[in-house]
Design a protein around this motif. Structure first.
Motif, PDB file in Angstrom:
ATOM      1  N   ALA A 282      -6.820   2.089   4.784  1.00  0.00           N
ATOM      2  CA  ALA A 282      -6.381   1.282   5.922  1.00  0.00           C
ATOM      3  C   ALA A 282      -6.794   1.999   7.197  1.00  0.00           C
ATOM      4  N   VAL A 283      -6.740   1.277   8.297  1.00  0.00           N
ATOM      5  CA  VAL A 283      -7.105   1.828   9.599  1.00  0.00           C
ATOM      6  C   VAL A 283      -5.963   1.589  10.581  1.00  0.00           C
ATOM      7  N   VAL A 284      -5.691   2.592  11.407  1.00  0.00           N
ATOM      8  CA  VAL A 284      -4.819   2.419  12.573  1.00  0.00           C
ATOM      9  C   VAL A 284      -5.727   2.260  13.783  1.00  0.00           C
ATOM     10  N   ALA A 285      -5.632   1.120  14.466  1.00  0.00           N
ATOM     11  CA  ALA A 285      -6.376   0.904  15.701  1.00  0.00           C
ATOM     12  C   ALA A 285      -5.411   1.096  16.858  1.00  0.00           C
ATOM     13  N   GLU A 286      -5.704   2.110  17.678  1.00  0.00           N
ATOM     14  CA  GLU A 286      -4.764   2.531  18.721  1.00  0.00           C
ATOM     15  C   GLU A 286      -5.313   2.198  20.099  1.00  0.00           C
ATOM     16  N   GLY A 287      -4.549   1.422  20.842  1.00  0.00           N
ATOM     17  CA  GLY A 287      -4.952   1.016  22.169  1.00  0.00           C
ATOM     18  C   GLY A 287      -4.730   2.078  23.226  1.00  0.00           C
TER      19      GLY A 287
ATOM     20  N   LEU B 126       0.820  -1.216   0.000  1.00  0.00           N
ATOM     21  CA  LEU B 126       0.000   0.000   0.000  1.00  0.00           C
ATOM     22  C   LEU B 126       0.849   1.258   0.000  1.00  0.00           C
ATOM     23  N   PHE B 127       1.911   1.275   0.820  1.00  0.00           N
ATOM     24  CA  PHE B 127       2.723   2.488   0.973  1.00  0.00           C
ATOM     25  C   PHE B 127       4.019   2.450   0.167  1.00  0.00           C
ATOM     26  N   LYS B 128       4.288   1.301  -0.482  1.00  0.00           N
ATOM     27  CA  LYS B 128       5.527   1.135  -1.256  1.00  0.00           C
ATOM     28  C   LYS B 128       6.755   1.314  -0.351  1.00  0.00           C
ATOM     29  N   ILE B 129       6.730   0.620   0.783  1.00  0.00           N
ATOM     30  CA  ILE B 129       7.829   0.674   1.741  1.00  0.00           C
ATOM     31  C   ILE B 129       8.414  -0.720   1.919  1.00  0.00           C
TER      32      ILE B 129
ATOM     33  N   GLY C 232       2.198  17.548  -3.439  1.00  0.00           N
ATOM     34  CA  GLY C 232       2.346  16.212  -3.998  1.00  0.00           C
ATOM     35  C   GLY C 232       2.499  15.091  -2.991  1.00  0.00           C
ATOM     36  N   VAL C 233       2.097  15.325  -1.732  1.00  0.00           N
ATOM     37  CA  VAL C 233       2.130  14.257  -0.728  1.00  0.00           C
ATOM     38  C   VAL C 233       1.039  13.249  -1.071  1.00  0.00           C
ATOM     39  N   LYS C 234       1.380  11.978  -1.089  1.00  0.00           N
ATOM     40  CA  LYS C 234       0.445  10.953  -1.553  1.00  0.00           C
ATOM     41  C   LYS C 234      -0.120  10.076  -0.439  1.00  0.00           C
ATOM     42  N   ILE C 235       0.258  10.349   0.805  1.00  0.00           N
ATOM     43  CA  ILE C 235      -0.239   9.556   1.932  1.00  0.00           C
ATOM     44  C   ILE C 235      -0.655  10.495   3.060  1.00  0.00           C
ATOM     45  N   VAL C 236      -1.892  10.354   3.533  1.00  0.00           N
ATOM     46  CA  VAL C 236      -2.389  11.160   4.650  1.00  0.00           C
ATOM     47  C   VAL C 236      -3.020  10.251   5.690  1.00  0.00           C
TER      48      VAL C 236
ATOM     49  N   GLU D  56     -12.271  -5.433   6.815  1.00  0.00           N
ATOM     50  CA  GLU D  56     -11.836  -6.111   5.598  1.00  0.00           C
ATOM     51  C   GLU D  56     -10.576  -5.476   5.011  1.00  0.00           C
ATOM     52  N   ILE D  57     -10.313  -4.225   5.333  1.00  0.00           N
ATOM     53  CA  ILE D  57      -9.167  -3.505   4.782  1.00  0.00           C
ATOM     54  C   ILE D  57      -7.950  -3.692   5.692  1.00  0.00           C
ATOM     55  N   PRO D  58      -6.742  -3.305   5.234  1.00  0.00           N
ATOM     56  CA  PRO D  58      -5.536  -3.481   6.057  1.00  0.00           C
ATOM     57  C   PRO D  58      -5.640  -2.782   7.415  1.00  0.00           C
TER      58      PRO D  58
END
Length: 314
Positions: free
Chosen positions: A133-138, A8-11, A88-92, A164-166
């Motif tokens: 995608a989702v970040v689930a933060e505890g 997804l992030f090309k990392i 031109g930032v492609k990730i937020v 269902e998503i990353p």
């Protein structure tokens, strides 16, 4: 190490350096991206012109993907989003708001969108809004936190079951062992904040970094839930808040005590008495200040050692 997050992030590695206010400037973000993970600039502490400067400097310092974390309660949100697109930032990564507000607008402009949540309910809302995608933060996480008080260990498998998503796990992760545990529980990657606060490239004040290294178990506490729950190192300001709670304060009373720029005073200017010192519970496992590249190398080595150790159990 290839999976849905690296694709997804090309990392190279499924690790995200969290975009933290007063800590995550262009130096930290570019060093993280250059280390094979995803670096994030924390826009929450930046005026629009400052954010543009950090983005431009980050582009010069790395040719790898990086992103911007945007708390959507930001007063100049329209200008901030336009700057991100213009540069031109492609990730937020969005947080502290309704993901429907900006997800469609950003995706129409070719931006990959991730939203930070603290519950299954909000993870589902983010997925419905169309995030990638989702970040689930505890509950263990530093800084502003969810009101649900779900720990990472319980939150990640519950979100994984519904999503269902990353999925990216956050909160209490600073080691390769923690990374492996989160991925066993169902995460596709991890977001790491506190460990990168105590890095050489972090924009945090040296006094705050040193305080993070000194922190032991029980050094932090979640407070100010009536405003926006925040996990803090216990210092004079925290003690003043705790004393005020003894008198059943109103929201206005808490706002008056909080005042303005507490976080900047603590983390960026190094006022260890009167400032907000936001850090996660995992600070008790952070014992030194290292370059980002070394932190990433250590995490990966720990991850592979832990994986081998688990394999030996069977």
């Amino acid at each position: 190490m290839s999976n849905s997050i690296t694709t997804l992030f090309k990392i190279q590695y499924p690790i995200i350096q969290a975009g933290m206010i007063w800590n995550s400037g262009w130096r930290l973000a570019s060093a993280s991206s250059n280390s094979g993970i995803l670096g994030l600039i924390g826009a929450g502490s930046m005026y629009p012109n400052v954010l543009r400067d950090h983005i431009q400097k980050c582009k010069k310092a790395t040719d790898k993907p990086f992103g911007v974390n945007v708390p959507m309660l930001y007063p100049n949100i329209e200008e901030i989003m336009q700057i991100i697109v213009d540069e031109g930032v492609k990730i937020v990564f969005t947080s502290a708001g309704n993901p429907k507000s900006w997800t469609g607008w950003l995706k129409e402009r070719g931006v990959t969108v991730v939203h930070v949540v603290s519950s299954v309910k909000f993870a589902m809302k983010a997925q419905e809004a169309g995030v990638d995608a989702v970040v689930a933060e505890g509950f263990e996480a530093g800084g502003h936190n969810g009101r649900e008080e779900s720990t990472t260990f319980t939150l990640i498998p519950m979100v994984r079951e519904a999503l269902e998503i990353p999925l990216i796990a956050a909160g209490g992760i600073a080691t390769g062992q923690g990374m492996l545990a989160a991925m066993v529980l169902g995460a596709d990657g991890v977001q790491v904040g506190s460990r990168f606060v105590a890095s050489q490239e972090s924009s945090a004040h040296q006094a705050f970094k040193d305080e993070v290294v000194k922190a032991k178990e029980g050094a932090t506490q979640l407070t100010l839930k009536e405003l926006a729950p925040v996990r803090l190192i216990k210092n004079k300001f925290y003690n003043d808040v705790a004393e005020l709670y003894k008198s059943s304060p109103t929201v206005d009373d808490l706002k008056d005590l909080l005042g303005r720029a507490r976080a900047k005073r603590g983390m960026f200017e190094g006022d260890l008495e009167e400032g907000e010192l936001e850090i996660g519970q995992i600070a008790g496992l952070i014992h030194d200040i290292k370059p980002v590249a070394v932190i990433v190398e250590d995490m990966l080595a720990e991850y592979y050692r832990a994986k081998q150790q688990v394999n030996s159990f069977f």
